[in-house]
Design an enzyme around this catalytic site. Structure first.
Site, PDB file in Angstrom:
ATOM      1  N   PRO A   1       0.908  -1.226  -0.096  1.00 29.86           N
ATOM      2  CA  PRO A   1      -0.041   0.062   0.121  1.00 29.86           C
ATOM      3  C   PRO A   1       0.979   1.342  -0.011  1.00 29.86           C
ATOM      4  O   PRO A   1       0.370   2.375  -0.506  1.00 29.86           O
ATOM      5  CB  PRO A   1      -0.831  -0.018   1.351  1.00 29.86           C
ATOM      6  CG  PRO A   1      -0.531  -1.392   2.018  1.00 29.86           C
ATOM      7  CD  PRO A   1       0.392  -2.197   1.302  1.00 29.86           C
TER       8      PRO A   1
ATOM      9  N   GLU B   1       2.535  -7.623   8.603  1.00 30.61           N
ATOM     10  CA  GLU B   1       2.951  -6.072   8.470  1.00 30.61           C
ATOM     11  C   GLU B   1       3.992  -5.375   7.625  1.00 30.61           C
ATOM     12  O   GLU B   1       4.092  -4.288   7.459  1.00 30.61           O
ATOM     13  CB  GLU B   1       3.363  -5.688  10.041  1.00 30.61           C
ATOM     14  CG  GLU B   1       2.066  -5.651  10.877  1.00 30.61           C
ATOM     15  CD  GLU B   1       0.974  -5.091  10.847  1.00 30.61           C
ATOM     16  OE1 GLU B   1       0.940  -4.132  10.561  1.00 30.61           O
ATOM     17  OE2 GLU B   1      -0.061  -5.765  10.729  1.00 30.61           O
TER      18      GLU B   1
ATOM     19  N   ARG C   1      -4.021  -6.907 -20.666  1.00 30.35           N
ATOM     20  CA  ARG C   1      -4.852  -6.355 -21.720  1.00 30.35           C
ATOM     21  C   ARG C   1      -4.134  -5.628 -22.932  1.00 30.35           C
ATOM     22  O   ARG C   1      -4.606  -5.335 -23.740  1.00 30.35           O
ATOM     23  CB  ARG C   1      -5.812  -5.326 -21.160  1.00 30.35           C
ATOM     24  CG  ARG C   1      -6.756  -6.152 -20.021  1.00 30.35           C
ATOM     25  CD  ARG C   1      -7.860  -5.263 -19.462  1.00 30.35           C
ATOM     26  NE  ARG C   1      -8.750  -4.968 -20.289  1.00 30.35           N
ATOM     27  CZ  ARG C   1      -9.036  -3.824 -21.360  1.00 30.35           C
ATOM     28  NH1 ARG C   1      -8.083  -2.906 -21.097  1.00 30.35           N
ATOM     29  NH2 ARG C   1     -10.179  -3.636 -21.865  1.00 30.35           N
TER      30      ARG C   1
ATOM     31  N   ASP D   1      -5.772   6.052 -32.693  1.00 30.22           N
ATOM     32  CA  ASP D   1      -6.363   7.545 -32.700  1.00 30.22           C
ATOM     33  C   ASP D   1      -6.833   8.182 -31.604  1.00 30.22           C
ATOM     34  O   ASP D   1      -7.110   7.487 -30.645  1.00 30.22           O
ATOM     35  CB  ASP D   1      -7.495   7.338 -33.863  1.00 30.22           C
ATOM     36  CG  ASP D   1      -8.820   6.424 -33.264  1.00 30.22           C
ATOM     37  OD1 ASP D   1      -9.547   7.115 -32.673  1.00 30.22           O
ATOM     38  OD2 ASP D   1      -8.681   5.315 -33.594  1.00 30.22           O
TER      39      ASP D   1
END
Ligand code: 6GU
Length: 215
Positions: free
Chosen positions: A87, A115, A153, A168
């Site tokens: 994080p 942790e 992807r 484009d």
């Protein structure tokens, strides 16, 4: 593209990566994902991988030895950067995702638990730190899956031709995030009608309507 994932919980990944588009990408050889269980590298007789922090404080940390041995062994198979999922890392964005895909044939993803990890692993082996958002998950596994999915992807051939982002300006906006409203059959559902223009067959008008309704 090749991913090597260092984790204490390799089983968490299997169903997500074994269905739909990512399954097809792996079957076609466009995407390779390998898992390495950090616990397998522990030299402790009980295969321990965590310990209490020096200086005190809450929770446990991942000890350096199993992490070091796991990552250095994986680095012999994968020459890409080591990315620690935490994080505290840089936020994953569309742009960073695309850059990861374009500039790497391979990535090593390290999933933290507890942790965190001993700082010396950061110093010795971690090249980059990534987060998927401003909230804390129980571990980096879900975040690593997000990276594999979003980066994949952009691998040529993973999405069908009709889906693949063209370069484009209109498509760039679309692949960036903006989308126009989509409709499929039936033409009327619960009293709500599909806009007439989308059923008109007039492609110039359809494109104009879609541009106007991007959000
Ligand atoms: Cl990469 N790891 C964890 N444990 N929590 C997160 C995260 C990563 N990104 C957002 N929250």
């Amino acid at each position: 593209m090749r991913f090597d994932i260092c984790t204490l919980f390799p089983d968490m990944f299997t169903s997500y990566l074994s269905d739909s588009i990512l399954k097809r990408a792996r079957d076609k050889g466009l995407l390779e994902v390998h898992f390495h269980n950090i616990r397998d590298y522990s030299k402790d007789k009980h295969k321990k991988v965590d310990d209490t922090p020096y200086g005190g404080g809450a929770g446990m940390l991942m000890t350096p030895q199993p992490l070091y041995d796991c990552i250095t062994s994986v680095k012999k198979l994968n020459s890409g950067p080591v990315i620690f999922m935490t994080p505290q890392g840089q936020k994953l964005t569309h742009t960073r995702t695309k850059r990861l895909a374009r500039s790497n044939d391979s990535l090593i993803l390290l999933c933290g638990r507890y942790e965190g990890i001993d700082e010396r692993i950061r110093d010795l082996l971690v090249d980059k730190e990534l987060s998927i958002g401003d909230y804390v998950l129980t571990g980096g596994e879900l975040a690593a899956m997000v990276v594999v999915d979003a980066v994949s992807r952009f691998i040529p051939g993973v999405l069908g031709d009709e889906n693949s982002a063209k370069e484009d300006s209109f498509s760039r906006r679309l692949s960036g995030k903006k989308e126009y409203p989509h409709y499929t059959k039936p033409a009327v559902f619960k009293g709500l009608e599909v806009p007439e223009v989308l059923r008109s067959g007039n492609h110039a008008k359809i494109e104009e309507w879609r541009k106007k309704h991007l959000r």
